[in-house]
Design a protein around this motif. Structure first.
Motif, PDB file in Angstrom:
ATOM      1  N   ALA A 226       0.717  -0.987  -0.253  1.00 11.09           N
ATOM      2  CA  ALA A 226      -0.021   0.012   0.134  1.00 11.09           C
ATOM      3  C   ALA A 226       0.875   1.360   0.027  1.00 11.09           C
ATOM      4  N   LEU A 227       1.886   1.258   0.662  1.00  6.80           N
ATOM      5  CA  LEU A 227       2.848   2.295   0.871  1.00  6.80           C
ATOM      6  C   LEU A 227       3.605   2.765  -0.420  1.00  6.80           C
ATOM      7  N   VAL A 228       3.973   1.489  -1.023  1.00  3.50           N
ATOM      8  CA  VAL A 228       4.607   1.698  -2.548  1.00  3.50           C
ATOM      9  C   VAL A 228       3.615   2.043  -3.504  1.00  3.50           C
ATOM     10  N   LYS A 229       2.262   1.744  -3.623  1.00  2.00           N
ATOM     11  CA  LYS A 229       1.625   2.230  -4.461  1.00  2.00           C
ATOM     12  C   LYS A 229       1.122   3.421  -4.210  1.00  2.00           C
ATOM     13  N   ALA A 230       1.192   4.194  -3.032  1.00  2.21           N
ATOM     14  CA  ALA A 230       0.732   5.601  -2.611  1.00  2.21           C
ATOM     15  C   ALA A 230       1.660   6.535  -2.984  1.00  2.21           C
ATOM     16  N   ASN A 231       2.923   6.052  -3.165  1.00  2.00           N
ATOM     17  CA  ASN A 231       4.035   6.865  -3.355  1.00  2.00           C
ATOM     18  C   ASN A 231       4.901   6.366  -4.579  1.00  2.00           C
ATOM     19  N   PRO A 232       4.246   6.464  -5.837  1.00  3.31           N
ATOM     20  CA  PRO A 232       4.780   5.953  -7.078  1.00  3.31           C
ATOM     21  C   PRO A 232       6.126   6.755  -7.430  1.00  3.31           C
ATOM     22  N   ALA A 233       6.438   7.994  -6.911  1.00  3.29           N
ATOM     23  CA  ALA A 233       7.685   8.779  -7.395  1.00  3.29           C
ATOM     24  C   ALA A 233       9.010   8.293  -6.944  1.00  3.29           C
ATOM     25  N   LEU A 234       8.762   7.376  -5.737  1.00  5.60           N
ATOM     26  CA  LEU A 234      10.147   6.833  -4.979  1.00  5.60           C
ATOM     27  C   LEU A 234      10.415   5.699  -5.755  1.00  5.60           C
ATOM     28  N   ARG A 235      11.782   5.631  -5.926  1.00  5.01           N
ATOM     29  CA  ARG A 235      12.524   4.548  -6.328  1.00  5.01           C
ATOM     30  C   ARG A 235      12.616   3.629  -5.077  1.00  5.01           C
ATOM     31  N   ILE A 236      12.177   2.175  -5.241  1.00  7.55           N
ATOM     32  CA  ILE A 236      12.023   1.196  -4.134  1.00  7.55           C
ATOM     33  C   ILE A 236      13.178   0.147  -4.347  1.00  7.55           C
ATOM     34  N   ARG A 237      13.548  -0.059  -3.180  1.00  9.07           N
ATOM     35  CA  ARG A 237      14.590  -1.151  -3.042  1.00  9.07           C
ATOM     36  C   ARG A 237      14.182  -2.011  -1.839  1.00  9.07           C
ATOM     37  N   LEU A 238      13.967  -3.397  -1.935  1.00  6.19           N
ATOM     38  CA  LEU A 238      13.390  -4.259  -1.200  1.00  6.19           C
ATOM     39  C   LEU A 238      14.658  -5.232  -1.177  1.00  6.19           C
ATOM     40  N   GLY A 239      15.452  -5.425   0.079  1.00  6.09           N
ATOM     41  CA  GLY A 239      16.602  -5.974   0.012  1.00  6.09           C
ATOM     42  C   GLY A 239      16.171  -7.572   0.762  1.00  6.09           C
ATOM     43  N   VAL A 284      22.745  -6.788  -0.074  1.00  6.38           N
ATOM     44  CA  VAL A 284      21.327  -6.514  -0.309  1.00  6.38           C
ATOM     45  C   VAL A 284      21.251  -5.443   0.827  1.00  6.38           C
ATOM     46  N   VAL A 285      21.588  -5.390   1.906  1.00  9.78           N
ATOM     47  CA  VAL A 285      21.469  -4.282   2.724  1.00  9.78           C
ATOM     48  C   VAL A 285      21.915  -2.858   2.227  1.00  9.78           C
ATOM     49  N   SER A 286      23.091  -3.167   1.525  1.00  7.44           N
ATOM     50  CA  SER A 286      24.029  -1.985   1.099  1.00  7.44           C
ATOM     51  C   SER A 286      22.921  -1.489  -0.197  1.00  7.44           C
ATOM     52  N   ALA A 287      22.208  -2.289  -0.905  1.00  6.03           N
ATOM     53  CA  ALA A 287      21.440  -2.024  -1.985  1.00  6.03           C
ATOM     54  C   ALA A 287      20.419  -0.883  -1.696  1.00  6.03           C
ATOM     55  N   ALA A 288      19.893  -1.241  -0.225  1.00  4.76           N
ATOM     56  CA  ALA A 288      18.841  -0.279   0.387  1.00  4.76           C
ATOM     57  C   ALA A 288      19.464   1.002   1.108  1.00  4.76           C
ATOM     58  N   LEU A 289      20.670   0.829   1.587  1.00  4.74           N
ATOM     59  CA  LEU A 289      21.356   1.815   2.382  1.00  4.74           C
ATOM     60  C   LEU A 289      22.016   2.770   1.197  1.00  4.74           C
ATOM     61  N   GLY A 290      22.126   2.373  -0.046  1.00 11.14           N
ATOM     62  CA  GLY A 290      22.567   3.428  -1.175  1.00 11.14           C
ATOM     63  C   GLY A 290      21.423   3.935  -1.716  1.00 11.14           C
ATOM     64  N   ASN A 291      20.094   3.733  -1.343  1.00 10.66           N
ATOM     65  CA  ASN A 291      18.894   4.195  -2.061  1.00 10.66           C
ATOM     66  C   ASN A 291      18.248   5.263  -1.174  1.00 10.66           C
ATOM     67  N   LYS A 292      19.048   6.301  -0.786  1.00  9.87           N
ATOM     68  CA  LYS A 292      18.797   7.126   0.242  1.00  9.87           C
ATOM     69  C   LYS A 292      17.633   8.209  -0.579  1.00  9.87           C
ATOM     70  N   GLY A 293      17.556   8.215  -1.739  1.00  8.63           N
ATOM     71  CA  GLY A 293      16.540   8.987  -2.547  1.00  8.63           C
ATOM     72  C   GLY A 293      15.091   8.373  -2.601  1.00  8.63           C
ATOM     73  N   GLY A 294      14.983   7.127  -2.179  1.00 10.73           N
ATOM     74  CA  GLY A 294      13.989   6.443  -2.206  1.00 10.73           C
ATOM     75  C   GLY A 294      13.402   5.805  -0.957  1.00 10.73           C
ATOM     76  N   MET A 295      12.372   4.724  -0.998  1.00  9.41           N
ATOM     77  CA  MET A 295      11.928   4.119  -0.059  1.00  9.41           C
ATOM     78  C   MET A 295      12.564   2.747  -0.043  1.00  9.41           C
ATOM     79  N   ASN A 296      12.912   2.002   1.193  1.00 10.83           N
ATOM     80  CA  ASN A 296      13.613   0.964   1.447  1.00 10.83           C
ATOM     81  C   ASN A 296      12.890   0.059   2.666  1.00 10.83           C
ATOM     82  N   LEU A 297      13.125  -1.081   2.097  1.00  8.70           N
ATOM     83  CA  LEU A 297      12.819  -2.302   3.184  1.00  8.70           C
ATOM     84  C   LEU A 297      13.813  -3.367   2.925  1.00  8.70           C
ATOM     85  N   VAL A 298      14.183  -4.187   3.974  1.00  3.40           N
ATOM     86  CA  VAL A 298      15.104  -5.303   4.087  1.00  3.40           C
ATOM     87  C   VAL A 298      14.639  -6.223   4.976  1.00  3.40           C
TER      88      VAL A 298
END
Length: 568
Positions: A226-239, A284-298
């Protein structure tokens, strides 16, 4: 990883190459459609602190060049002693990557693109006495120059070789400091340093009614989608180190898909997927930590989330430094979920039974490293939502994946996250404090058993132990639970306080030292390093933190047979 339109130059040491290998995967995951230009630069000086580096021992830069080519990079060798070579190399690398991006867009190339990778060959301590030796790491001179003639001579000779007149330095600066003309921000103004990311919308969760059973991981999965769909402008990274479906993140995987170079038909895979998968927790956690312009979950197994600690701790420290300087990080906080945890992983023996992830992170400053143990589905999604409402924090969430009844309604779950703890019912002579989902169930069973024996009990669910510690500085003090509410929850006149916790009890007692009433009035139960191929009930019994074992210890402690005593 920079966003499209951004550029990043990352300097690495050949010593770090031996231990922090997450970047090896970058060439497999880089896509022009959602990534900016990135240029890694290896300072190849051939030495660690007290011996030569593995790169040098394996064959030097020739071996390293072959290694990079095998791992999807395009190595570019430069003279690491020449500042101009770095400037040329960066422009060359970016030009190559930009050209490759254009070729992919035109349909003339396919992924993976070989990422340019600069190898700056030099010697450690270049130009100074002791260069190229172990001494170059720290104090290469044999003695203090002020008192030793030989050391003074070495120092002056080295300085003479390295000396550059100030006017030449200013001239070089003027030639190179053309940031505006080159559309290149200064380092202090780089987008990675100036992120300010907020969610446009935080959807209201689907709150379950109390007593309705659901896996807390299923609830997190539903809310994250739901969060991803509500914020489509953000790059998502799921580690995802492995087993995302096993960890109940099915909707997220179906929506976001594994990022892979050759998607397999019929599976949730895509060339441009947002799920970064590798059996390498640090990667995989680094992929999320490197995505500070988006939304992340690990999401990881609890036992193996420990492999992320090194990378997480560096980020925690840096974010805390920013905060102390009055420039707090403003990227979205990052939730790291440890599931398939200790009390649910009996089938895999003790290698999969380890609560150290939360224990270690509770040692960090609690205002930046938020360690929480949500006991049900509603509190789990309340934690997730609150995490994404904050900035510059890391939330270590230990979450069960089995179906469990909802203990709290939506309002109570939000209150639990806000305050860090909540009481279930009235206080009593015995206070049971639960940290963790299965521990809360045990405490409720203990309270019921003691009530039948005439002992009054109160139960408190402690979600975030770090809110009740002795603060170590003013910033951490500002994160603590209010003193009045803490005193109300944990009165000092309690006759016996009993902690039942997910982790090792010694770790919790150390964190919650202000709540410890001393050995005569405090008991603590938790993981005692006993386990094996047991189910949850068996693991609780093996560690003496099942309800029957705890009741017996309490009765022994109080000197009560439990027959007719209403008080202690």
């Amino acid at each position: 990883m920079p966003l499209p339109g951004e550029r990043l130059v990352a300097f690495l040491s050949d010593g770090a190459f031996e231990e922090q290998r997450g970047s090896d995967w970058a060439s497999r995951w880089w896509r022009a459609e959602d990534c900016g230009l990135v240029t890694p630069v290896m300072i190849a000086n051939g030495r660690r602190i007290d011996q030569r580096s593995t790169i040098f021992l394996q064959g030097g830069t020739d071996w390293f060049r072959q290694h990079l080519e095998l791992n999807g990079f395009y190595p570019i060798l430069i003279d690491g002693r020449d500042p101009a070579a770095f400037i040329w190399g960066i422009f060359e690398a970016e030009s190559r990557l930009q050209a490759c991006s254009e070729q992919v867009s035109a349909g003339h190339m396919r992924y993976p693109v070989k990422l340019p990778y600069l190898i700056a060959e030099t010697v450690k301590g270049y130009g100074f006495y002791g260069a190229g030796s172990n001494a170059a790491h720290g104090t290469p001179l044999p003695a203090i120059p002020r008192f030793d003639e030989v050391s003074r001579r070495h120092f002056n000779e080295s300085i003479a070789r390295l000396f550059v007149p100030e006017i030449e330095i200013h001239g070089a600066r003027d030639v190179l400091a053309t940031h505006r003309a080159d559309d290149r921000p200064a380092e202090k103004d780089h987008p990675l340093s100036c992120r300010d990311v907020k969610l446009q919308t935080v959807p209201e969760p689907v709150w379950l009614q109390t007593a309705v059973s659901e896996s807390p991981m299923v609830a997190i999965d539903r809310q994250f989608v739901a969060l991803v769909k509500a914020n489509p402008a953000l790059r998502i990274r799921l580690g995802n180190p492995d087993e995302l479906r096993s960890n109940q993140m099915n909707q997220s995987l179906d929506l976001l898909k594994h990022r892979t170079l050759t998607p397999e038909p019929g599976l949730a895979e895509s060339l441009h997927g947002s799920v970064i998968t590798a059996l390498n927790e640090e990667a995989v956690v680094s992929a999320a930590l490197g995505n500070k312009g988006g939304m992340n979950l690990v999401v990881s197994y609890e036992a193996f989330a420990m492999k992320m600690i090194g990378a997480l701790r560096q980020e925690i420290i840096f974010a805390r430094h920013q905060k102390s300087l009055g420039r707090p990080a403003r990227w979205l906080s990052v939730p790291v979920i440890a599931t398939s945890h200790l009390w649910e992983n009996g089938k895999n023996e003790q290698s999969h039974q380890d609560p150290a992830f939360g224990e270690v992170l509770m040692g960090e400053m609690s205002d930046t490293a938020r360690v929480v143990y949500p006991p049900d589905c509603n509190s789990a999604v309340a934690c997730l939502n609150e995490c994404f409402r904050t900035q510059g924090q890391f939330w270590a969430m230990t979450v069960p994946k089995a179906k469990l009844p909802a203990v709290f309604d939506g309002r109570q779950a939000v209150q639990l996250v806000r305050d860090g703890a909540i009481a279930l019912g009235e206080a009593g002579d015995v206070q049971l404090i639960a940290v963790g989902a299965y521990q809360l169930r045990v405490c409720q069973e203990v309270a019921e058993a003691l009530a039948q024996r005439g002992l009054s009990c109160g139960v408190v669910c402690l979600l975030e132990p770090g809110r009740f510690r002795s603060p170590r500085d003013p910033m951490e003090s500002g994160h603590q639970c209010g003193s009045s509410y803490s005193s109300e929850l944990f009165p000092q006149d309690t006759k016996l306080r009993v902690f039942v916790c997910h982790m090792r009890p010694e770790a919790l007692l150390g964190i919650c030292r202000p709540l410890d009433l001393g050995p005569d009035r405090t008991l603590a139960f938790g993981y005692e390093n006993h386990g094996g191929t047991l189910d949850t009930s068996g693991l609780l019994q093996a560690n003496k933190c099942d309800s029957h074992s705890i009741v017996q210890v309490i009765l022994s402690k109080t000197g009560s047979s439990g027959a007719d005593k209403a008080t202690l």
